[in-house]
Design an enzyme around this catalytic site. Structure first.
Site, short mmCIF file in Angstrom:
data_model
loop_
_atom_site.label_atom_id
_atom_site.label_comp_id
_atom_site.label_asym_id
_atom_site.label_seq_id
_atom_site.Cartn_x
_atom_site.Cartn_y
_atom_site.Cartn_z
N LYS A 1 -4.67 6.05 8.35
CA LYS A 1 -5.35 6.46 7.12
C LYS A 1 -6.02 7.79 7.38
CE LYS A 1 -9.16 4.72 4.23
NZ LYS A 1 -8.79 4.90 2.83
N ARG B 1 0.88 -1.17 0.00
CA ARG B 1 0.00 0.00 0.00
C ARG B 1 0.91 1.22 0.00
NH1 ARG B 1 -2.39 3.23 3.88
NH2 ARG B 1 -4.50 3.95 3.40
N SER C 1 -13.00 -2.91 -0.21
CA SER C 1 -13.39 -2.36 1.10
C SER C 1 -14.87 -2.02 1.06
CB SER C 1 -12.61 -1.08 1.40
OG SER C 1 -11.24 -1.36 1.49
N1 TZP Z 1 -8.47 1.14 5.87
C1 TZP Z 1 -9.26 1.35 6.92
S1 TZP Z 1 -8.40 1.70 8.31
C2 TZP Z 1 -6.92 1.57 7.49
C3 TZP Z 1 -7.15 1.27 6.17
C4 TZP Z 1 -6.12 1.09 5.15
C5 TZP Z 1 -5.61 1.81 8.17
C6 TZP Z 1 -5.23 0.69 9.08
O1 TZP Z 1 -3.99 0.97 9.68
P1 TZP Z 1 -3.71 0.64 11.21
O2 TZP Z 1 -2.37 1.29 11.49
O3 TZP Z 1 -3.61 -0.85 11.35
O4 TZP Z 1 -4.80 1.24 12.03
#
Ligand code: TZP
Ligand code: MG
Length: 215
Positions: free
Chosen positions: A140, A39, A111
């Protein structure tokens, strides 16, 4: 592909902090992640040839450990490196279009946040669904508010055989309630990427699985 509980690690160069990204990925592979998603987003994200080269290196490492690699958002990159799968969000390309571009054999993760979105994604040929953020996340920047596990439970009730992966703020200490909602796996960025001892942290995630069978 999601037969046993999945510890699905997501990472890009921005998440590696002071570590060398490929070294971090290898630590995570050694520690026993079962799935990996590249990502590559945010400040300093690789592009062009450098991105293709990095993605191919990630794929090579994943192959050594028998772990499937997914690419976030970038269909062309996924096809170029012949990734095992691609993952897209609601604001990305139309998932039916993506399914057409990647063909039948590449996995497609989408998603979703509701039964309605799950239905649409599955109609487009989604292989698995990502749902979250379950908990608050700082990783995010445009994440929706934390949703808990209620919608995951609704989607699993409607589609018991569809793999759902929980994401967002998941840590070893709060993962159990996500597993108990019926997910096939948990997707994690910061709690693994930022861990002092990556392998130990992954082991803690494994310990959070009720019944503890990872694969
Ligand atoms: N999609 C929803 S939350 C997220 C993504 C890509 C981020 C998740 O990252 P983390 O650090 O595990 O909370
Ligand atoms: Mg996206």
């Amino acid at each position: 592909m999601f037969g046993n509980p999945a510890i699905y690690f997501l990472m890009g160069t921005a998440n590696a902090g002071t570590k060398e990204p490929l070294a971090l990925l290898e630590e995570a592979l050694q520690g026993g992640i079962t799935h990996f998603q590249l990502r590559e987003k945010g400040r300093g994200a690789l592009t062009g040839d450098a991105l293709v080269e990095f993605a191919a290196e990630c794929k090579g490492l994943c192959r050594e450990y028998g772990v499937p690699i997914f690419i976030n958002d970038d269909v062309e990159l996924a096809c170029t490196i012949e990734a095992d799968g691609i993952h897209i969000g609601q604001d990305d390309m139309d998932c039916g279009q993506v399914r057409k571009q990647i063909g039948a054999s590449m996995a497609l993760g989408v998603s979703v946040h509701s039964v309605k979105e799950a239905n649409e994604a599955l109609t487009c040929g989604a292989t698995y669904l990502g749902m979250g953020p379950v908990f608050g996340t700082r990783t995010k920047s445009d994440a929706k508010p934390p949703a808990g596990v209620a919608e995951i439970i609704k989607v699993k009730t409607q589609y018991p055989h569809v793999p759902v992966i929980g994401i967002g703020g998941i840590e070893p200490g709060n993962a159990e309630m996500v597993w108990r909602a019926g997910v096939s796996g948990i997707a994690v960025i910061s709690s693994i990427a930022g861990a002092q001892d990556v392998a130990e942290q992954i082991e803690r995630f494994k310990q959070s699985i009720p019944g503890r069978r990872v694969g």
